[in-house]
Design a protein around this motif. Structure first.
Motif, PDB file in Angstrom:
ATOM      1  N   SER A  40     -69.256 -17.424  27.795  1.00 53.46           N
ATOM      2  CA  SER A  40     -70.459 -17.805  28.538  1.00 53.46           C
ATOM      3  C   SER A  40     -70.465 -17.231  29.950  1.00 53.46           C
ATOM      4  N   SER A  41     -69.291 -17.130  30.567  1.00 52.38           N
ATOM      5  CA  SER A  41     -69.206 -16.564  31.915  1.00 52.38           C
ATOM      6  C   SER A  41     -68.863 -15.086  31.898  1.00 52.38           C
ATOM      7  N   ALA A  42     -68.342 -14.621  30.750  1.00 46.05           N
ATOM      8  CA  ALA A  42     -67.899 -13.227  30.626  1.00 46.05           C
ATOM      9  C   ALA A  42     -66.958 -12.870  31.779  1.00 46.05           C
ATOM     10  N   THR A  43     -66.071 -13.827  32.095  1.00 49.88           N
ATOM     11  CA  THR A  43     -65.150 -13.647  33.229  1.00 49.88           C
ATOM     12  C   THR A  43     -63.779 -14.175  32.853  1.00 49.88           C
ATOM     13  N   SER A  44     -62.773 -13.426  33.227  1.00 51.35           N
ATOM     14  CA  SER A  44     -61.396 -13.900  33.091  1.00 51.35           C
ATOM     15  C   SER A  44     -60.851 -14.168  34.490  1.00 51.35           C
ATOM     16  N   SER A  45     -59.994 -15.207  34.612  1.00 53.28           N
ATOM     17  CA  SER A  45     -59.418 -15.586  35.907  1.00 53.28           C
ATOM     18  C   SER A  45     -57.909 -15.706  35.763  1.00 53.28           C
ATOM     19  N   LEU A  46     -57.198 -15.236  36.784  1.00 53.96           N
ATOM     20  CA  LEU A  46     -55.739 -15.254  36.766  1.00 53.96           C
ATOM     21  C   LEU A  46     -55.222 -16.166  37.874  1.00 53.96           C
ATOM     22  N   TYR A  47     -54.341 -17.119  37.504  1.00 60.59           N
ATOM     23  CA  TYR A  47     -53.737 -18.067  38.445  1.00 60.59           C
ATOM     24  C   TYR A  47     -52.228 -17.854  38.453  1.00 60.59           C
ATOM     25  N   LEU A  48     -51.651 -17.805  39.645  1.00 67.42           N
ATOM     26  CA  LEU A  48     -50.205 -17.741  39.803  1.00 67.42           C
ATOM     27  C   LEU A  48     -49.758 -18.930  40.655  1.00 67.42           C
ATOM     28  N   ASP A  49     -48.843 -19.729  40.087  1.00 65.26           N
ATOM     29  CA  ASP A  49     -48.341 -20.929  40.770  1.00 65.26           C
ATOM     30  C   ASP A  49     -49.472 -21.807  41.292  1.00 65.26           C
ATOM     31  N   GLY A  50     -50.528 -21.924  40.460  1.00 68.65           N
ATOM     32  CA  GLY A  50     -51.630 -22.821  40.773  1.00 68.65           C
ATOM     33  C   GLY A  50     -52.726 -22.228  41.624  1.00 68.65           C
ATOM     34  N   ASP A  51     -52.535 -21.034  42.164  1.00 69.61           N
ATOM     35  CA  ASP A  51     -53.538 -20.412  43.028  1.00 69.61           C
ATOM     36  C   ASP A  51     -54.291 -19.307  42.279  1.00 69.61           C
ATOM     37  N   LEU A  52     -55.603 -19.280  42.455  1.00 72.74           N
ATOM     38  CA  LEU A  52     -56.419 -18.230  41.863  1.00 72.74           C
ATOM     39  C   LEU A  52     -56.175 -16.941  42.637  1.00 72.74           C
ATOM     40  N   VAL A  53     -55.682 -15.912  41.936  1.00 75.97           N
ATOM     41  CA  VAL A  53     -55.384 -14.650  42.615  1.00 75.97           C
ATOM     42  C   VAL A  53     -56.417 -13.569  42.313  1.00 75.97           C
ATOM     43  N   GLY A  54     -57.237 -13.755  41.242  1.00 75.99           N
ATOM     44  CA  GLY A  54     -58.257 -12.748  40.962  1.00 75.99           C
ATOM     45  C   GLY A  54     -59.044 -13.043  39.703  1.00 75.99           C
ATOM     46  N   THR A  55     -60.213 -12.403  39.588  1.00 77.08           N
ATOM     47  CA  THR A  55     -61.076 -12.531  38.411  1.00 77.08           C
ATOM     48  C   THR A  55     -61.500 -11.144  37.941  1.00 77.08           C
ATOM     49  N   ASP A  56     -62.002 -11.084  36.709  1.00 78.82           N
ATOM     50  CA  ASP A  56     -62.443  -9.797  36.154  1.00 78.82           C
ATOM     51  C   ASP A  56     -63.579 -10.049  35.159  1.00 78.82           C
ATOM     52  N   SER A  57     -64.554  -9.192  35.168  1.00 74.83           N
ATOM     53  CA  SER A  57     -65.656  -9.287  34.209  1.00 74.83           C
ATOM     54  C   SER A  57     -65.203  -8.731  32.863  1.00 74.83           C
ATOM     55  N   THR A  58     -65.603  -9.402  31.797  1.00 75.18           N
ATOM     56  CA  THR A  58     -65.214  -8.978  30.453  1.00 75.18           C
ATOM     57  C   THR A  58     -66.459  -8.666  29.620  1.00 75.18           C
ATOM     58  N   THR A  59     -66.233  -8.058  28.484  1.00 71.78           N
ATOM     59  CA  THR A  59     -67.343  -7.775  27.572  1.00 71.78           C
ATOM     60  C   THR A  59     -67.865  -9.079  26.976  1.00 71.78           C
ATOM     61  N   SER A  60     -69.144  -9.077  26.651  1.00 69.57           N
ATOM     62  CA  SER A  60     -69.779 -10.290  26.126  1.00 69.57           C
ATOM     63  C   SER A  60     -69.652 -10.337  24.608  1.00 69.57           C
ATOM     64  N   ARG A  61     -68.467 -10.689  24.155  1.00 68.60           N
ATOM     65  CA  ARG A  61     -68.224 -10.851  22.725  1.00 68.60           C
ATOM     66  C   ARG A  61     -67.178 -11.918  22.504  1.00 68.60           C
ATOM     67  N   ASN A  62     -67.086 -12.374  21.289  1.00 66.23           N
ATOM     68  CA  ASN A  62     -66.073 -13.372  20.933  1.00 66.23           C
ATOM     69  C   ASN A  62     -64.698 -12.731  20.840  1.00 66.23           C
ATOM     70  N   LEU A  63     -63.694 -13.581  20.968  1.00 59.07           N
ATOM     71  CA  LEU A  63     -62.326 -13.138  20.720  1.00 59.07           C
ATOM     72  C   LEU A  63     -62.163 -12.918  19.218  1.00 59.07           C
ATOM     73  N   TYR A  64     -61.562 -11.804  18.854  1.00 62.12           N
ATOM     74  CA  TYR A  64     -61.336 -11.536  17.439  1.00 62.12           C
ATOM     75  C   TYR A  64     -60.264 -12.480  16.889  1.00 62.12           C
ATOM     76  N   THR A  65     -60.483 -12.907  15.665  1.00 60.85           N
ATOM     77  CA  THR A  65     -59.501 -13.769  15.008  1.00 60.85           C
ATOM     78  C   THR A  65     -58.851 -13.014  13.863  1.00 60.85           C
ATOM     79  N   GLY A  66     -57.728 -13.545  13.388  1.00 58.79           N
ATOM     80  CA  GLY A  66     -57.042 -12.917  12.256  1.00 58.79           C
ATOM     81  C   GLY A  66     -55.968 -11.947  12.665  1.00 58.79           C
TER      82      GLY A  66
END
Length: 402
Positions: free
Chosen positions: A121-147
């Protein structure tokens, strides 16, 4: 003393946490043969996920030490890749999070917390190190593949066997959640440290560490003690001891408070008694002063003799005449009537007012004022005779006047 106290606590620790494998970490060797490979159901994570874990780098000989790699075979897509140094960390085969690898500053041999979150829904990934947000990145608008398949400790063998991706460290409490965890939840878990259990109760924790740690292991991958069992058991015992001590102190405080209230009540009573005593002493002091005054007045008469009357008017410094003699002896005749009577101040006043003159010249008519002086005096036969004599003297007085 404090160390003995802690040792005593540890000695009585029971197996409340027990031999739960979920408190064990996975230690990976430094070769491409050391990994864990399994195929979890990734359906719950198609639209959102959070991957949180504790990582300790030990081997530093690889450029991109892969901790986790979820690989989708059909499209050769690295759907989820997390490294111990940030190099090639990405989601949905997008390497945008690589730019934050400089934030991976934890030295080798030290545990650090890492969380990666994402939602379609946000098409965004966020990375936290030791509880602090260190950065975000835009992702493609699709579901995670399963299998696909998941590999821990290196790249998925179907994708690469390069030694540049060997982890060679320790991994603990890896959990995948089917939602985007809040920043506060991530912060709390990191701040509580390696043994934190604050995220364990979440219903969204679908892929659990206790399941992961039980998977088949290849090469030199072993379970190792994190020390959390002893820590949590000591914490449980300390908490129980603290609660017990708190209750005991509250009870003792209650006893002391009641005792203080009782003492305060007793003190108030004592103060009242002291006040009463002071009032009584003051009253006694006034009474003593009055008694002293009375005694002082009485001492004036303690050496009085019957002849002291001659020191008073009209006898003192005068020629004792026949007239004075008659006056003096007539007084004794009057007093004879009072034999057996309590000689009060009122009777003396009567003598002064009505019998201080000569013969019948000093007598006045019997009046209510005269009788009033005898209130409280026992009317003896002698007093009544005195009144009769008084009436006679009054008659004498009237005869003289005529």
């Amino acid at each position: 003393m404090f160390l003995l106290f802690i040792v005593a606590i540890l000695w009585v620790v029971g197996p409340s946490v027990g031999s739960d494998r979920s408190f064990n970490a996975l230690h990976f060797g430094s070769s491409t043969s050391d990994y864990v490979l399994f195929s979890p159901d990734m359906t719950p994570f198609q639209e959102a996920l959070s991957a949180c874990m504790w990582i300790k780098r030990i081997y530093t000989g690889s450029s991109s030490p892969i901790v986790l790699n979820y690989y989708y075979h059909s499209s050769s897509s690295n759907e989820l890749r997390i490294t111990a140094n940030g190099q090639h960390t990405h989601l949905l085969d997008d390497g945008g999070l690589d730019s934050y690898r400089s934030r991976f500053t934890s030295p080798a041999g030290k545990w650090f917390n890492l969380c990666l979150t994402w939602s379609i829904s946000s098409a965004t990934s966020s990375l936290y190190l030791d509880g602090d947000l260190v950065g975000t990145d835009s992702t493609t608008s699709r579901n995670l593949y399963t299998g696909g398949g998941m590999c821990l400790g290196r790249l998925h063998p179907s994708y690469s066997s390069s030694s540049s991706y060997v982890f060679g460290g320790e991994l603990f409490n890896l959990n995948l959640f089917s939602e985007v965890l809040s920043a506060s939840e991530i912060k709390k878990a990191a701040q509580e440290g390696l043994c934190s259990r604050s995220l364990q109760h979440l219903e969204s924790r679908v892929l659990k560490w206790e399941y992961i740690v039980s998977q088949s292991k290849s090469g030199s991958v072993v379970e190792t003690d994190t020390g959390c069992v002893a820590y949590l058991e000591m914490k449980q015992n300390l908490t129980a001891l603290l609660n017990e001590t708190t209750v005991r102190l509250e009870n003792e405080l209650d006893v002391v408070t009641k005792s203080l209230n009782k003492s305060e009540h007793a003190q108030n009573s004592t103060q009242k008694e002291l006040q009463k005593t002071e009032d009584l002493l003051e009253s006694c002091s006034e009474s003593l002063t009055e008694t002293k005054s009375t005694l002082s007045a009485a001492r004036k008469f303690e050496n009085v003799s019957r002849w002291d009357i001659l020191l008073t008017e009209p006898y003192f410094n005068r020629v004792f005449t026949e007239e004075l003699y008659e006056q003096l002896t007539s007084s004794w005749t009057i007093l004879e009537k009072y034999v057996g009577v309590n000689m009060t101040e009122k009777i003396v006043d009567h003598f002064r007012l009505h019998h201080d003159g000569l013969e019948c010249d000093a007598f006045e008519q019997l009046s209510p004022a005269m009788l009033k002086q005898f209130i409280g005096v026992e009317l003896t036969e002698g007093i009544v005779d005195h009144f009769l004599d008084h009436l006679a003297e009054t008659a004498c007085n009237r005869t003289t006047e005529s």
